[in-house]
Every structure is written in structure tokens, then in C-alpha cells.
Design a protein around this motif. Structure first.
Motif, PDB file in Angstrom:
ATOM      1  N   GLU A   1       8.724  -8.076  27.572  1.00 13.42           N
ATOM      2  CA  GLU A   1       7.442  -8.229  26.777  1.00 13.42           C
ATOM      3  C   GLU A   1       6.991  -6.561  27.213  1.00 13.42           C
ATOM      4  O   GLU A   1       7.364  -5.988  28.114  1.00 13.42           O
ATOM      5  N   PRO A   2       5.960  -6.188  26.244  1.00 11.29           N
ATOM      6  CA  PRO A   2       5.535  -4.733  26.505  1.00 11.29           C
ATOM      7  C   PRO A   2       4.817  -4.850  27.692  1.00 11.29           C
ATOM      8  O   PRO A   2       4.014  -5.561  28.187  1.00 11.29           O
ATOM      9  N   VAL A   3       4.929  -3.627  28.517  1.00 12.93           N
ATOM     10  CA  VAL A   3       4.143  -3.222  29.778  1.00 12.93           C
ATOM     11  C   VAL A   3       2.989  -2.105  29.137  1.00 12.93           C
ATOM     12  O   VAL A   3       3.381  -1.367  28.583  1.00 12.93           O
ATOM     13  N   LEU A   4       1.861  -2.498  29.516  1.00 11.16           N
ATOM     14  CA  LEU A   4       0.640  -1.936  29.019  1.00 11.16           C
ATOM     15  C   LEU A   4      -0.060  -1.398  30.261  1.00 11.16           C
ATOM     16  O   LEU A   4      -0.302  -1.937  31.103  1.00 11.16           O
ATOM     17  N   PHE A   5      -0.753  -0.160  29.756  1.00 15.75           N
ATOM     18  CA  PHE A   5      -1.807   0.390  30.720  1.00 15.75           C
ATOM     19  C   PHE A   5      -2.631   1.196  29.856  1.00 15.75           C
ATOM     20  O   PHE A   5      -2.823   1.151  28.832  1.00 15.75           O
ATOM     21  N   LEU A   6      -3.809   1.619  30.379  1.00 16.69           N
ATOM     22  CA  LEU A   6      -4.955   2.362  29.784  1.00 16.69           C
ATOM     23  C   LEU A   6      -5.325   3.881  30.002  1.00 16.69           C
ATOM     24  O   LEU A   6      -4.913   3.853  31.378  1.00 16.69           O
ATOM     25  N   LYS A   7      -5.654   4.751  29.206  1.00 13.77           N
ATOM     26  CA  LYS A   7      -6.296   5.770  29.755  1.00 13.77           C
ATOM     27  C   LYS A   7      -7.703   5.878  29.184  1.00 13.77           C
ATOM     28  O   LYS A   7      -7.825   5.319  28.108  1.00 13.77           O
ATOM     29  N   PRO A   8      -8.574   6.665  29.769  1.00 11.67           N
ATOM     30  CA  PRO A   8     -10.094   6.523  29.299  1.00 11.67           C
ATOM     31  C   PRO A   8      -9.921   7.905  28.340  1.00 11.67           C
ATOM     32  O   PRO A   8      -9.180   8.755  28.400  1.00 11.67           O
ATOM     33  N   PRO A   9     -10.937   7.824  27.337  1.00 17.44           N
ATOM     34  CA  PRO A   9     -11.276   9.002  26.471  1.00 17.44           C
ATOM     35  C   PRO A   9     -11.391  10.226  27.013  1.00 17.44           C
ATOM     36  O   PRO A   9     -11.024  11.403  26.356  1.00 17.44           O
ATOM     37  N   SER A  10     -11.646  10.298  28.255  1.00 16.66           N
ATOM     38  CA  SER A  10     -11.809  11.584  29.069  1.00 16.66           C
ATOM     39  C   SER A  10     -10.287  12.367  29.407  1.00 16.66           C
ATOM     40  O   SER A  10     -10.441  13.534  29.710  1.00 16.66           O
ATOM     41  N   ALA A  11      -9.422  11.449  28.951  1.00 13.84           N
ATOM     42  CA  ALA A  11      -7.990  12.047  29.378  1.00 13.84           C
ATOM     43  C   ALA A  11      -7.528  12.974  28.157  1.00 13.84           C
ATOM     44  O   ALA A  11      -6.749  13.550  28.398  1.00 13.84           O
ATOM     45  N   TYR A  12      -8.204  12.755  27.132  1.00 11.51           N
ATOM     46  CA  TYR A  12      -7.841  13.740  25.957  1.00 11.51           C
ATOM     47  C   TYR A  12      -7.852  15.103  26.027  1.00 11.51           C
ATOM     48  O   TYR A  12      -8.763  15.666  26.514  1.00 11.51           O
ATOM     49  N   LEU A  13      -6.683  15.871  25.393  1.00 16.37           N
ATOM     50  CA  LEU A  13      -6.538  17.317  25.608  1.00 16.37           C
ATOM     51  C   LEU A  13      -6.332  17.820  24.208  1.00 16.37           C
ATOM     52  O   LEU A  13      -5.289  17.042  23.594  1.00 16.37           O
ATOM     53  N   LYS A  14      -7.193  18.672  23.795  1.00 18.87           N
ATOM     54  CA  LYS A  14      -6.663  19.506  22.368  1.00 18.87           C
ATOM     55  C   LYS A  14      -5.853  20.798  22.820  1.00 18.87           C
ATOM     56  O   LYS A  14      -6.210  21.380  23.771  1.00 18.87           O
ATOM     57  N   GLU A  15      -5.168  21.206  21.806  1.00 20.28           N
ATOM     58  CA  GLU A  15      -4.310  22.590  21.780  1.00 20.28           C
ATOM     59  C   GLU A  15      -5.676  23.860  22.254  1.00 20.28           C
ATOM     60  O   GLU A  15      -6.573  23.652  21.342  1.00 20.28           O
ATOM     61  N   GLY A  16      -5.007  24.763  23.035  1.00 16.57           N
ATOM     62  CA  GLY A  16      -6.139  25.726  23.507  1.00 16.57           C
ATOM     63  C   GLY A  16      -6.445  25.560  24.796  1.00 16.57           C
ATOM     64  O   GLY A  16      -6.958  26.606  25.496  1.00 16.57           O
ATOM     65  N   SER A  17      -6.377  24.526  25.364  1.00 11.98           N
ATOM     66  CA  SER A  17      -6.848  24.332  26.705  1.00 11.98           C
ATOM     67  C   SER A  17      -5.930  23.783  27.558  1.00 11.98           C
ATOM     68  O   SER A  17      -4.801  22.952  27.022  1.00 11.98           O
TER      69      SER A  17
END
Ligand SMILES: O=C(O)/C=C/C(=O)CC(=O)C(=O)O
Ligand SMILES: [Mg+2]
Length: 220
Positions: free
Chosen positions: A37-53
Motif C-alpha cells: 500500500e502507498p507509504v505517505l508523509f507530509l511536508k509543510p508549505p514552508s519546505a518549498y524552495l525555488k531556484e536562486g536560494s
């Protein structure tokens, strides 16, 4: 009110739902059983990173791993979505990295604790630009790759996924209502390995998109 644009989904503050062990070769390299069965977990939106950083190695980890993954951006929300209708709920895709503090994850696993510190820290979800749905006609048949300092570490095809994109959307939406702007990370193929401060990561989906990120260390 200004209207939001799905092509900047990472600014929306929506959920990031991650699938683990979705490639048998990766499950095996970490000595895990292949899931039924799929193994699931979550990340918060604060985990996002865009190129340049830079990607930051958390100060509590000395073994940060890269995991290259196909991300699915939800365009139409829903609950209990039938597998046969799942593709209608996709707005597009993104190339994503599921940065993982493997030493912390191993410790959490040995203690039976959740993986949050290992998976959900700031900068743990670098993402590409938004890829409109039409540019990937079949998400079940694209090649993902990742290089560290120009050396190929990961290369795999999404045809190797144990659970397909439509199956995952249907499975997840049975107990987590999907919303426009949510992102699903669909798991990584084999080849995960450690990165160090000053490393340069490059990754891509065939001829569709490439991304580059530098690694830095979180300041003490
Ligand atoms: O169970 C483990 O040791 C590790 C699992 C993962 O980190 C799963 C993923 O994130 C993945 O397969 O993409
Ligand atoms: Mg992963």
C-alpha cells in the motif's frame, strides 16, 4: 482580491503530500520491504524552495540525501476521486527534490517515531517551475535524473513506480481531501546519496525541465 495563478502553486500555502518507497529499486537500496500500500508523509508549505536560494543542511544532520521525484500539482480538488477520473484533477507537474536527513530518519525509524524532523524542515522541497499538464502527456513514462557536481547519481523512469499517478490521487483523496494547489511527490528511484555544503545539484525531466540548486549549511 488579486486572482492566484496555479503556475506559482508554491506560494499558495497548500499541502505537500509525499509518497515513499514507490520504486522497488529504491525500497531495496534502503533495505525496506516493497510496500503493498502507498507509504505517505507530509511536508509543510514552508519546505518549498525555488531556484536562486540554497538547500540548507539542517544543523542537526550530517547525512542529507537527495531524492529526485515527479511532483503532481492538483488543479481541481476533490475527495474519494475514482481512479478513472484522477487525471482530470491534475493541473500540471513540477520536478521536485525530497531532501531527507537520512541519519535523523534512521533514528526516527529505530524509535518508531514520525519522520517530520527528517523530511519537513525548511528548504526540504526544492521545486522547478510549474510544468503545464500538456507537456507531460503520460506521467507514467518520463525519465528523471539527478547529478551532484556533474556526476550522475539518479536516473529512473516513472514506469517503474509501484503505484501509478491516478492510483495515488484516488488512494490519497479517500482520506485527505485534495485542494487546488496541493502537490503530490510521487517517490524516488534508486541512487539516493549524501550531499555536502558547496555541492551543486542539477536535475531534470527528459527535455522538459532542468533545475539547479547549491547546498549550504544552516547557520548555527
Ligand atoms: O524507509 C526508508 O528508509 C526511507 C524512505 C523514504 O525516504 C521514502 C521516500 O521518500 C521515497 O521513497 O521517495
Ligand atoms: Mg521521497
Amino acid at each position: 482580491m488579486t486572482s492566484r495563478n496555479i503556475s506559482r502553486f508554491w506560494e499558495w500555502g497548500r499541502k505537500i503530500i509525499c509518497v515513499g518507497r514507490n520504486y522497488a529499486d529504491h525500497a531495496k537500496e534502503l533495505k525496506n520491504a516493497v510496500p503493498t500500500e502507498p507509504v505517505l508523509f507530509l511536508k509543510p508549505p514552508s519546505a518549498y524552495l525555488k531556484e536562486g536560494s540554497p538547500i540548507l543542511v539542517p544543523r542537526y544532520s550530517s547525512n542529507l540525501h537527495h531524492e529526485v521525484e515527479l511532483g503532481v500539482v492538483i488543479g481541481k480538488g476533490g475527495a474519494s476521486i475514482p481512479e478513472s477520473e484522477a487525471m482530470e484533477h491534475i493541473a500540471g507537474y513540477a520536478l521536485c527534490l525530497d531532501m531527507t536527513a537520512r541519519d535523523v530518519q534512521d533514528e526516527c525509524k529505530s524509535k518508531g517515531l514520525p519522520w517530520t524532523m527528517a523530511k519537513a524542515f525548511n528548504t526540504s522541497c526544492p521545486v522547478s517551475e510549474f510544468i503545464p499538464k500538456e507537456r507531460i502527456p503520460d506521467p507514467g513514462n518520463v525519465t528523471l535524473w539527478l547529478k551532484v557536481n556533474d556526476q550522475l547519481r539518479q536516473s529512473g523512469c516513472t514506469s517503474q513506480m509501484i503505484f501509478s499517478v491516478p492510483y495515488l490521487i484516488s488512494y490519497i483523496s479517500d482520506f485527505i481531501t485534495l485542494e487546488e494547489g496541493d502537490l503530490i511527490l510521487t517517490g524516488t528511484p534508486k541512487g539516493v546519496s549524501a550531499v555536502q555544503e558547496h555541492d551543486e545539484l542539477q536535475a531534470g525531466i527528459q527535455d522538459v525541465v532542468t533545475i539547479s540548486f547549491r547546498v549550504d549549511r544552516q547557520q548555527l
